[in-house]
Design a protein around this motif. Structure first.
Motif, mmCIF file in Angstrom:
data_model
loop_
_atom_site.group_PDB
_atom_site.id
_atom_site.type_symbol
_atom_site.label_atom_id
_atom_site.label_comp_id
_atom_site.label_asym_id
_atom_site.label_seq_id
_atom_site.Cartn_x
_atom_site.Cartn_y
_atom_site.Cartn_z
ATOM 1 N N SER A 89 0.817 -1.210 0.000
ATOM 2 C CA SER A 89 0.000 0.000 0.000
ATOM 3 C C SER A 89 0.853 1.263 0.000
ATOM 4 O O SER A 89 0.368 2.344 -0.337
ATOM 5 N N MET A 90 2.127 1.133 0.388
ATOM 6 C CA MET A 90 3.036 2.287 0.402
ATOM 7 C C MET A 90 3.657 2.403 -0.992
ATOM 8 O O MET A 90 4.821 2.084 -1.219
ATOM 9 N N ASN A 91 2.835 2.846 -1.942
ATOM 10 C CA ASN A 91 3.250 2.809 -3.342
ATOM 11 C C ASN A 91 4.057 4.027 -3.767
ATOM 12 O O ASN A 91 4.537 4.076 -4.886
ATOM 13 N N ILE A 92 4.188 5.010 -2.891
ATOM 14 C CA ILE A 92 5.035 6.165 -3.203
ATOM 15 C C ILE A 92 6.337 6.002 -2.437
ATOM 16 O O ILE A 92 6.367 6.041 -1.206
ATOM 17 N N ARG A 93 7.403 5.770 -3.161
ATOM 18 C CA ARG A 93 8.726 5.587 -2.562
ATOM 19 C C ARG A 93 9.768 6.055 -3.545
ATOM 20 O O ARG A 93 9.523 6.112 -4.754
ATOM 21 N N TYR A 94 10.953 6.362 -3.058
ATOM 22 C CA TYR A 94 11.951 7.037 -3.888
ATOM 23 C C TYR A 94 13.313 6.338 -3.819
ATOM 24 O O TYR A 94 13.673 5.733 -2.805
ATOM 25 N N LEU A 95 14.058 6.469 -4.922
ATOM 26 C CA LEU A 95 15.449 6.037 -4.989
ATOM 27 C C LEU A 95 16.303 7.267 -5.258
ATOM 28 O O LEU A 95 16.073 7.982 -6.249
ATOM 29 N N LEU A 96 17.262 7.530 -4.389
ATOM 30 C CA LEU A 96 18.150 8.676 -4.556
ATOM 31 C C LEU A 96 19.574 8.192 -4.810
ATOM 32 O O LEU A 96 20.071 7.303 -4.115
ATOM 33 N N CYS A 97 20.198 8.790 -5.792
ATOM 34 C CA CYS A 97 21.620 8.542 -6.051
ATOM 35 C C CYS A 97 22.421 9.683 -5.446
ATOM 36 O O CYS A 97 22.245 10.848 -5.817
ATOM 37 N N ASN A 98 23.290 9.347 -4.520
ATOM 38 C CA ASN A 98 24.146 10.344 -3.882
ATOM 39 C C ASN A 98 25.353 10.608 -4.785
ATOM 40 O O ASN A 98 26.319 9.857 -4.805
ATOM 41 N N ALA A 99 25.259 11.691 -5.561
ATOM 42 C CA ALA A 99 26.348 12.094 -6.457
ATOM 43 C C ALA A 99 26.942 13.420 -6.022
ATOM 44 O O ALA A 99 27.518 14.147 -6.824
ATOM 45 N N ASP A 100 26.813 13.727 -4.738
ATOM 46 C CA ASP A 100 27.353 14.972 -4.185
ATOM 47 C C ASP A 100 28.805 14.729 -3.756
ATOM 48 O O ASP A 100 29.133 14.768 -2.571
ATOM 49 N N GLU A 101 29.642 14.453 -4.722
ATOM 50 C CA GLU A 101 31.018 14.007 -4.466
ATOM 51 C C GLU A 101 31.903 15.205 -4.090
ATOM 52 O O GLU A 101 32.585 15.777 -4.928
ATOM 53 N N MET A 102 31.893 15.553 -2.791
ATOM 54 C CA MET A 102 32.669 16.707 -2.338
ATOM 55 C C MET A 102 33.793 16.341 -1.380
ATOM 56 O O MET A 102 34.416 17.225 -0.787
ATOM 57 N N GLU A 103 34.052 15.051 -1.197
ATOM 58 C CA GLU A 103 35.183 14.643 -0.361
ATOM 59 C C GLU A 103 36.482 15.076 -1.040
ATOM 60 O O GLU A 103 36.748 14.701 -2.197
ATOM 61 N N PRO A 104 37.293 15.910 -0.386
ATOM 62 C CA PRO A 104 38.554 16.329 -1.008
ATOM 63 C C PRO A 104 39.386 15.131 -1.454
ATOM 64 O O PRO A 104 39.486 14.133 -0.746
ATOM 65 N N ASN A 105 39.945 15.241 -2.628
ATOM 66 C CA ASN A 105 40.787 14.204 -3.220
ATOM 67 C C ASN A 105 39.974 13.013 -3.722
ATOM 68 O O ASN A 105 40.482 11.905 -3.817
ATOM 69 N N THR A 106 38.718 13.230 -4.082
ATOM 70 C CA THR A 106 37.886 12.140 -4.588
ATOM 71 C C THR A 106 37.152 12.591 -5.842
ATOM 72 O O THR A 106 36.472 13.615 -5.821
ATOM 73 N N TRP A 107 37.282 11.806 -6.914
ATOM 74 C CA TRP A 107 36.668 12.177 -8.201
ATOM 75 C C TRP A 107 36.206 10.946 -8.982
ATOM 76 O O TRP A 107 35.927 11.010 -10.164
ATOM 77 N N LYS A 108 36.052 9.827 -8.314
ATOM 78 C CA LYS A 108 35.705 8.574 -8.992
ATOM 79 C C LYS A 108 34.316 8.619 -9.622
ATOM 80 O O LYS A 108 34.124 8.154 -10.759
ATOM 81 N N ASP A 109 33.334 9.153 -8.884
ATOM 82 C CA ASP A 109 31.970 9.187 -9.411
ATOM 83 C C ASP A 109 31.866 10.124 -10.604
ATOM 84 O O ASP A 109 31.065 9.893 -11.517
ATOM 85 N N ARG A 110 32.645 11.164 -10.590
ATOM 86 C CA ARG A 110 32.656 12.104 -11.712
ATOM 87 C C ARG A 110 33.006 11.387 -13.013
ATOM 88 O O ARG A 110 32.369 11.595 -14.048
ATOM 89 N N MET A 111 34.022 10.530 -12.964
ATOM 90 C CA MET A 111 34.430 9.808 -14.170
ATOM 91 C C MET A 111 33.291 8.932 -14.691
ATOM 92 O O MET A 111 32.992 8.918 -15.891
ATOM 93 N N LEU A 112 32.629 8.216 -13.795
ATOM 94 C CA LEU A 112 31.536 7.338 -14.218
ATOM 95 C C LEU A 112 30.395 8.133 -14.846
ATOM 96 O O LEU A 112 29.851 7.752 -15.884
ATOM 97 N N MET A 113 30.033 9.247 -14.235
ATOM 98 C CA MET A 113 28.899 10.024 -14.737
ATOM 99 C C MET A 113 29.221 10.737 -16.043
ATOM 100 O O MET A 113 28.357 10.851 -16.919
ATOM 101 N N GLU A 114 30.444 11.200 -16.180
ATOM 102 C CA GLU A 114 30.805 11.910 -17.408
ATOM 103 C C GLU A 114 30.998 10.968 -18.583
ATOM 104 O O GLU A 114 30.651 11.306 -19.720
#
Length: 452
Positions: A89-114
């Motif tokens: 009955s809980m038919n409204i639900r969400y999936l969020l992708c955390n792409a807020d890659e702000m950890e200094p010295n980290t850029w791995k997700d950027r490569m995948l998304m670009e």
């Protein structure tokens, strides 16, 4: 710094059997759009998931594969998925992708998304099917403008091909996906702060429980996963659990592969997809090429600015959560930074703590007041104006802001490198105490006694 998954030419031969995340990458670094992605077996795993597997089958497969979050915390993904309510009955639900890659010295997700935007979309599509989520958001770091452009184009391509939207693949399942660019706050990497920001609220972490799986975006069940985590899902569904678990090196308790990197004054800074369990020495010497001529490795961080410093003697540690824990810190994001012998540790830590102090949401007192206090003390030590007792006060702050002492994990991550730097390089901190400083510890600089 080039965003690449390539290493020395004689070391890496990327293939679907060994490099599930990066084998589709183009040599010229251009994005892999829909036609090319499908020609490289793209969306085959999604078709399998929709045609042959139930939602529970997908969740169980991911759980059996031992996939863990790749954002830094390392929580088991299948377990997290299992927390979503079963109530139909809980038919409204969400999936969020955390792409807020702000950890200094980290850029791995950027490569995948670009370069592989459809890999992320396929991972989210399969995950949405498993979690019965009808809408998804990619919460993207605002500065990642190229990634935003490529993701939006890929979303439109997927819609036109019937891979997003209504009645996907004739299954009767609907899933809409949106790219949402954030306003630029490090704290949005914490999943509940991300949810608040997505809702248009101030990016403060929420109290847990309730957890997002029960009460998330707009009060509805929500699952939040990292970019690299979601990008692992197609290969697990397409090629199976045993194959995925076989990818890691012997001795590793984590399964699959991981995007790892090395920055700093190394000869070949970059990013590579490697099996869990590879040693840090192999990553540093064979892939990053060791230090540039004229520089010597002083210390290194294994996975972003929020992980503790390690010494050259720790390079034989295996790169997986338990392997790095054995030498006293955390794997984090898996992107290491080499600190050369020209760097003064007091100056480096002052710079780091300034960042963490600025990015605090200000909600809880230890973080809001403790991090600026550390900056003040480090600035004095950097100028040679420190007082007797300042180092003890800094160590007191490390304990007072440690795990379990603050509302979220921001402050514990901020002080972990500080504590390790004092542990290994205390003489550099002592050198900042003024010669005229009183031998007696001033009242304001007395050590903090945690729990007193």
């Amino acid at each position: 710094m080039t965003l690449t998954s390539f290493g020395p030419a004689n070391r890496i031969q990327r293939s679907p059997e060994t490099h599930p995340l990066t084998w589709r990458l183009r040599d010229d670094g251009e994005p892999v759009w829909l036609d090319e992605y499908q020609a490289k077996n793209g969306y085959a795993a999604a078709r399998k998931a929709f045609a042959d597997l139930s939602q529970d089958d997908i969740v169980q497969t991911v759980k059996d594969a031992g996939l863990k979050g790749r954002g830094g915390a390392g929580f088991p993904t299948g377990v997290k998925w299992g927390l979503m309510p079963k109530d139909e009955s809980m038919n409204i639900r969400y999936l969020l992708c955390n792409a807020d890659e702000m950890e200094p010295n980290t850029w791995k997700d950027r490569m995948l998304m670009e370069q592989l935007p459809h890999l992320l979309i396929e991972g989210m599509l399969i995950s949405a099917r498993a979690l019965k989520t009808y809408r998804g958001y990619i919460f993207l770091r605002g500065e990642y403008t190229t990634a935003a452009k490529h993701l939006n184009r890929a979303v439109e391509e997927a819609k036109a091909a019937g891979l997003l939207g209504k009645n996907i693949l004739g299954s009767g399942f609907d899933f809409e996906l949106f790219v949402h660019t954030g306003a630029g706050r490090y704290i949005c990497g914490e999943e509940t702060a991300l949810i608040n920001s997505l809702e248009g609220r101030r990016a403060n972490p929420r109290s847990k429980p309730p957890f997002p799986a029960a009460v998330g975006v707009w009060g509805k069940p929500t699952c939040v996963n990292n970019v690299e985590t979601l990008c692992n899902v197609p290969a697990i569904i397409g090629d199976g659990v045993e194959w995925y678990k076989s990818l890691a090196r012997e001795g590793s308790e984590d399964h699959g592969t991981k995007l790892m990197g090395f920055s700093g004054k190394v000869k070949n800074p970059g990013l590579w997809e490697l099996p869990f369990g590879v040693t840090a020495r192999e990553l540093f010497e064979d892939y990053a090429g060791g230090m540039r001529d004229g520089f010597k490795l002083k210390c290194w961080q294994p996975g972003g600015a929020g992980t503790g410093f390690l010494l050259p003697e720790h390079l034989d540690a295996q790169m997986y959560a338990g392997g790095i824990a054995k030498v006293g810190t955390r794997m984090g994001t898996g992107l290491a930074m080499a600190v050369d012998d020209s760097i003064n540790m007091v100056s480096l830590l002052r710079n780091m703590e300034e960042f963490f102090a600025r990015e605090s949401c200000g909600f809880c007192t230890p973080c809001r007041d403790g991090l600026p206090w550390s900056v003040k003390l480090l600035s004095a030590l950097e100028k040679g104006e420190g007082q007797a007792g300042d180092i003890e006060t800094l160590l007191g702050l490390v304990g007072f802001l440690g795990p379990g002492k603050t509302f979220c994990a921001h402050a514990p991550g901020a002080v972990e490198p500080l504590g390790s730097a004092i542990k290994y390089f205390r003489p550099e901190f002592e050198a900042g105490i003024a010669a005229t400083s009183a031998a007696v510890v001033p009242p304001l600089a007395r050590p903090i006694v945690v729990g007193a």
